[in-house]
Enzyme design. Sequence first.
Site, PDB file in Angstrom:
ATOM      1  CE  LYS A  11      -3.996  -2.193   2.264  1.00  9.29           C
ATOM      2  NZ  LYS A  11      -4.954  -2.119   3.416  1.00  9.29           N
ATOM      3  CE1 TYR A  51      -9.447  -3.087   0.353  1.00  9.01           C
ATOM      4  CE2 TYR A  51      -8.510  -1.181  -0.748  1.00  9.01           C
ATOM      5  CZ  TYR A  51      -8.357  -2.315   0.039  1.00  9.01           C
ATOM      6  OH  TYR A  51      -7.114  -2.661   0.517  1.00  9.01           O
ATOM      7  CG  ASN A 114      -3.625  -2.247   6.936  1.00 10.96           C
ATOM      8  OD1 ASN A 114      -3.511  -1.973   5.753  1.00 10.96           O
ATOM      9  ND2 ASN A 114      -4.663  -2.916   7.425  1.00 10.96           N
ATOM     10  CG  HIS A 117      -5.479  -6.250  -0.336  1.00 11.17           C
ATOM     11  ND1 HIS A 117      -6.723  -6.217   0.256  1.00 11.17           N
ATOM     12  CD2 HIS A 117      -5.547  -7.212  -1.303  1.00 11.17           C
ATOM     13  CE1 HIS A 117      -7.511  -7.109  -0.339  1.00 11.17           C
ATOM     14  NE2 HIS A 117      -6.820  -7.727  -1.290  1.00 11.17           N
ATOM     15  CD  GLU A 128      -8.928  -9.388  -3.498  1.00 11.54           C
ATOM     16  OE1 GLU A 128      -9.795  -9.079  -2.674  1.00 11.54           O
ATOM     17  OE2 GLU A 128      -7.755  -9.672  -3.170  1.00 11.54           O
TER      18      GLU A 128
END
Length: 140
Positions: A11, A51, A114, A117, A128
């Site tokens: 991320k 998302y 965080n 993913h 995905e």
Amino acid sequence: MATEQTLSIIKPDATRRNLTGKIIAKFEEAGLRVVAQKRLHMTLAMAQAFYAVHKDRPFYNDLCQFMVSGPVVVQVLQGENAVAKNREVMGATNPANAAPGTVRKEFAESIEANSVHGSDSLENARNEIAFFFSQTEIVG
Ligand code: ADP
Ligand code: MG
């Protein structure tokens, strides 16, 4: 156990801090293999679509804005039990709850920022992976 493929995203909080190599090393040390990879700056429309499962959650808009705040590295990880193995290496969503040695424990800034993913099921992994990669871009 079977050989699986799963989608991993490094991320924007992690690309910003130049942590991609350290994070990839953790996956490789756990026996996962990077079989596809690219760096890109997601558009807001891409983040919203990726998302979409979270669209009714209170954090959805902030999460999408965060995901377009800088480049990401998307990758396909392959290995035995790759979906669960990746989740194990990632650690809990909230770094405060993540086990020692996990990516999120060592690197995450917050529950939102965080660092990584990872797909949460084999079915979601297939979807995905197809969101970001064509079959010819995945080289085992
Ligand atoms: P995971 O990434 O561990 O599968 P979720 O699918 O539940 O976690 O959430 C997707 C992402 O949304 C998280 O990785 C995190 O970036 C963000 N997120 C989840 N819960 C929160 C929260 N309570 N507040 C802010 N952001 C959150
Ligand atoms: Mg999730």
